[in-house]
Design an enzyme around this catalytic site. Sequence first.
Site, PDB file in Angstrom:
ATOM      1  N   HIS A 247       0.750  -1.148  -0.005  1.00  0.00           N
ATOM      2  CA  HIS A 247       0.029   0.091  -0.107  1.00  0.00           C
ATOM      3  C   HIS A 247       0.880   1.353   0.143  1.00  0.00           C
ATOM      4  O   HIS A 247       0.317   2.345   0.274  1.00  0.00           O
ATOM      5  CB  HIS A 247      -0.803  -0.072   1.166  1.00  0.00           C
ATOM      6  CG  HIS A 247      -2.264  -1.127   0.963  1.00  0.00           C
ATOM      7  ND1 HIS A 247      -2.951  -1.547   2.332  1.00  0.00           N
ATOM      8  CD2 HIS A 247      -2.660  -1.737   0.101  1.00  0.00           C
ATOM      9  CE1 HIS A 247      -3.687  -2.567   1.704  1.00  0.00           C
ATOM     10  NE2 HIS A 247      -3.720  -2.627   0.452  1.00  0.00           N
TER      11      HIS A 247
ATOM     12  N   ASN B  56      -3.521 -12.216  15.961  1.00  0.00           N
ATOM     13  CA  ASN B  56      -4.124 -10.996  16.038  1.00  0.00           C
ATOM     14  C   ASN B  56      -4.727 -10.752  17.315  1.00  0.00           C
ATOM     15  O   ASN B  56      -5.002 -11.766  17.980  1.00  0.00           O
ATOM     16  CB  ASN B  56      -5.398 -10.952  14.874  1.00  0.00           C
ATOM     17  CG  ASN B  56      -5.724  -9.647  14.421  1.00  0.00           C
ATOM     18  OD1 ASN B  56      -4.621  -8.976  13.691  1.00  0.00           O
ATOM     19  ND2 ASN B  56      -7.000  -9.094  14.512  1.00  0.00           N
TER      20      ASN B  56
HETATM   21  C1  BJW Z   1      -3.712  -5.806  16.693  1.00  0.00           C
HETATM   22  C2  BJW Z   1      -3.053  -5.061  17.634  1.00  0.00           C
HETATM   23  C3  BJW Z   1      -1.916  -5.629  18.440  1.00  0.00           C
HETATM   24  C4  BJW Z   1      -4.724  -4.117  17.200  1.00  0.00           C
HETATM   25  N1  BJW Z   1      -1.444  -6.755  18.145  1.00  0.00           N
HETATM   26  N2  BJW Z   1      -3.294  -7.058  16.643  1.00  0.00           N
HETATM   27  C5  BJW Z   1     -16.421  -4.898  -2.254  1.00  0.00           C
HETATM   28  C6  BJW Z   1     -16.076  -5.940  -1.869  1.00  0.00           C
HETATM   29  C7  BJW Z   1     -14.745  -6.380  -1.928  1.00  0.00           C
HETATM   30  C8  BJW Z   1     -13.738  -5.527  -2.348  1.00  0.00           C
HETATM   31  C9  BJW Z   1     -14.220  -4.134  -2.755  1.00  0.00           C
HETATM   32  C10 BJW Z   1     -15.594  -3.896  -2.606  1.00  0.00           C
HETATM   33  N3  BJW Z   1     -15.428  -2.422  -2.680  1.00  0.00           N
HETATM   34  C11 BJW Z   1     -14.274  -2.040  -2.926  1.00  0.00           C
HETATM   35  C12 BJW Z   1     -13.592  -3.013  -2.933  1.00  0.00           C
HETATM   36  C13 BJW Z   1     -11.954  -3.087  -3.313  1.00  0.00           C
HETATM   37  C14 BJW Z   1     -11.207  -2.249  -1.915  1.00  0.00           C
HETATM   38  C15 BJW Z   1     -11.738  -2.716  -0.560  1.00  0.00           C
HETATM   39  O1  BJW Z   1     -11.239  -3.720  -0.224  1.00  0.00           O
HETATM   40  N4  BJW Z   1     -12.659  -2.221  -0.081  1.00  0.00           N
HETATM   41  C16 BJW Z   1     -13.137  -2.664   1.209  1.00  0.00           C
HETATM   42  C17 BJW Z   1     -13.320  -1.375   2.133  1.00  0.00           C
HETATM   43  C18 BJW Z   1     -14.408  -3.437   1.012  1.00  0.00           C
HETATM   44  N5  BJW Z   1     -10.036  -2.272  -2.263  1.00  0.00           N
HETATM   45  C19 BJW Z   1      -9.390  -1.505  -3.088  1.00  0.00           C
HETATM   46  O2  BJW Z   1      -9.686  -0.427  -3.546  1.00  0.00           O
HETATM   47  C20 BJW Z   1      -7.732  -1.855  -3.290  1.00  0.00           C
HETATM   48  N6  BJW Z   1      -7.538  -2.024  -4.721  1.00  0.00           N
HETATM   49  C21 BJW Z   1      -8.205  -2.766  -5.313  1.00  0.00           C
HETATM   50  O3  BJW Z   1      -9.097  -3.717  -5.041  1.00  0.00           O
HETATM   51  O4  BJW Z   1      -7.915  -2.595  -6.891  1.00  0.00           O
HETATM   52  C22 BJW Z   1      -8.603  -3.570  -7.729  1.00  0.00           C
HETATM   53  C23 BJW Z   1      -7.562  -4.638  -8.128  1.00  0.00           C
HETATM   54  C24 BJW Z   1      -6.870  -5.427  -7.429  1.00  0.00           C
HETATM   55  C25 BJW Z   1      -6.057  -6.498  -7.700  1.00  0.00           C
HETATM   56  C26 BJW Z   1      -6.207  -6.838  -8.848  1.00  0.00           C
HETATM   57  C27 BJW Z   1      -6.916  -5.872  -9.805  1.00  0.00           C
HETATM   58  C28 BJW Z   1      -7.539  -4.801  -9.474  1.00  0.00           C
HETATM   59  C29 BJW Z   1      -7.026  -0.825  -2.679  1.00  0.00           C
HETATM   60  C30 BJW Z   1      -6.955  -0.995  -1.257  1.00  0.00           C
HETATM   61  C31 BJW Z   1      -6.159   0.395  -0.592  1.00  0.00           C
HETATM   62  C32 BJW Z   1      -6.081   0.456   0.816  1.00  0.00           C
HETATM   63  N7  BJW Z   1      -5.548   1.583   1.245  1.00  0.00           N
HETATM   64  C33 BJW Z   1      -5.430   1.862   2.673  1.00  0.00           C
HETATM   65  C34 BJW Z   1      -4.837   3.429   2.881  1.00  0.00           C
HETATM   66  C35 BJW Z   1      -3.354   3.131   2.515  1.00  0.00           C
HETATM   67  C36 BJW Z   1      -2.487   4.269   2.856  1.00  0.00           C
HETATM   68  C37 BJW Z   1      -2.719   4.784   4.225  1.00  0.00           C
HETATM   69  O5  BJW Z   1      -2.084   4.060   5.153  1.00  0.00           O
HETATM   70  O6  BJW Z   1      -3.284   5.792   4.517  1.00  0.00           O
HETATM   71  O7  BJW Z   1      -4.765   0.883   3.136  1.00  0.00           O
HETATM   72  S1  BJW Z   1      -7.051   1.667   3.644  1.00  0.00           S
HETATM   73  C38 BJW Z   1      -6.250   0.946   5.101  1.00  0.00           C
HETATM   74  O8  BJW Z   1      -6.742  -0.311   5.421  1.00  0.00           O
HETATM   75  C39 BJW Z   1      -4.681   1.008   4.654  1.00  0.00           C
HETATM   76  C40 BJW Z   1      -4.414  -0.534   5.392  1.00  0.00           C
HETATM   77  O9  BJW Z   1      -3.434  -0.992   4.823  1.00  0.00           O
HETATM   78  C41 BJW Z   1      -5.782  -1.117   5.073  1.00  0.00           C
HETATM   79  C42 BJW Z   1      -5.835  -2.441   5.883  1.00  0.00           C
HETATM   80  O10 BJW Z   1      -5.951  -2.089   7.384  1.00  0.00           O
HETATM   81  P1  BJW Z   1      -5.438  -3.280   8.383  1.00  0.00           P
HETATM   82  O11 BJW Z   1      -4.204  -2.996   8.367  1.00  0.00           O
HETATM   83  O12 BJW Z   1      -5.814  -4.538   8.264  1.00  0.00           O
HETATM   84  O13 BJW Z   1      -5.823  -2.255   9.610  1.00  0.00           O
HETATM   85  P2  BJW Z   1      -7.175  -2.217  10.670  1.00  0.00           P
HETATM   86  O14 BJW Z   1      -7.207  -0.982  11.473  1.00  0.00           O
HETATM   87  O15 BJW Z   1      -8.334  -2.668   9.802  1.00  0.00           O
HETATM   88  O16 BJW Z   1      -7.161  -3.715  11.302  1.00  0.00           O
HETATM   89  C43 BJW Z   1      -6.151  -3.493  12.610  1.00  0.00           C
HETATM   90  C44 BJW Z   1      -6.112  -4.998  13.224  1.00  0.00           C
HETATM   91  O17 BJW Z   1      -5.098  -5.303  14.028  1.00  0.00           O
HETATM   92  C45 BJW Z   1      -7.505  -5.317  13.892  1.00  0.00           C
HETATM   93  O18 BJW Z   1      -7.844  -6.821  13.328  1.00  0.00           O
HETATM   94  C46 BJW Z   1      -7.088  -5.430  15.323  1.00  0.00           C
HETATM   95  O19 BJW Z   1      -7.534  -6.239  16.255  1.00  0.00           O
HETATM   96  C47 BJW Z   1      -5.539  -5.737  15.200  1.00  0.00           C
HETATM   97  N8  BJW Z   1      -4.814  -5.161  16.342  1.00  0.00           N
HETATM   98  N9  BJW Z   1      -3.674  -3.865  17.839  1.00  0.00           N
HETATM   99  C48 BJW Z   1      -2.240  -7.561  17.257  1.00  0.00           C
HETATM  100  N10 BJW Z   1      -1.388  -4.881  19.709  1.00  0.00           N
END
Ligand code: BJW
Length: 233
Positions: free
Chosen positions: A105, A198
Amino acid sequence: MKIVLLTGAGISAESGVQTFRGSDGLWEGHRVEDVASPEGFARDPQLVHNFYNGRRKQVLEVSPNPAHLALAKLARTRGVELMLVTQNIDDLHERGGSEEVLHMHGELLKARCNDCGAVVPCREDLSRASICPICRGIDCMRPHVVWFGEIPFGLDEISAAISSADLFVAIGTSGRVYPAASFVSWARRAGVRTLELNLEVSDATGVFHESRRGRAGDLVPAWVEEVIATKGH
Ligand code: BJW
């Protein structure tokens, strides 16, 4: 032993970096989808710059925690071939000693020019007045990160590594954002063993062969020692 690791915001939480979907999941009243999207940037570029400027300052103030350090130790273990994929845009894996990190990302400490495509180091605030150091354009710089609707980096490489791995491990990620949330299914389809570390049950927990609950700073070093005891020399 070939291991593919996927890390998310939870691994940096104990360093003091806020996760995306914890507490109210909002940044100054805005949903992450509103500030981390090309539409959000087009609507209000300065708001999005402010979001990333604040996070950049925060990341420069925090330090890697025992989970980051343990993964760097694992990468140096003989008999282990590791691919470390992170969704995080901070540089805590690198500062924790990991030399090869695939930032699917993007990276907060880099900026990209929308005009010429140059990717340059960035430790300062960005604004509409920022000038591209390569093409000298103005109002063209953006954080080098992947927003919703954009294609993450390195997907072919990740897919190939997962299909030939012995183990896929996801650490500190909610399994809410695709395609990263699908990696565990890709691994299962390829017959690869899967493990989740997690704090809480995630959206993907049911897909993993095994899921361990706790803080990354405790779970990851303990798991790394287990792997080293069986594989390391
Ligand atoms: C602990 C802890 C501790 C806490 N110890 N654990 C409908 C259905 C399906 C998909 C889609 C849909 N509509 C749209 C989409 C696609 C979309 C998507 O997924 N949307 C969803 C919201 C549904 N995805 C995209 O658009 C992606 N691109 C794409 O799909 O392109 C098309 C394509 C792909 C492949 C081939 C061809 C075409 C792009 C996604 C980009 C995400 N960007 C972000 C921002 C990045 C920049 C920034 O940082 O600002 O990425 S959003 C944000 O979420 C960031 C993160 O990397 C990402 C994931 O978050 P993460 O890391 O999981 O954090 P949290 O907060 O959600 O979870 C933390 C976890 O830690 C929790 O479980 C806690 O319990 C745990 N935790 N403390 C251990 N101490």
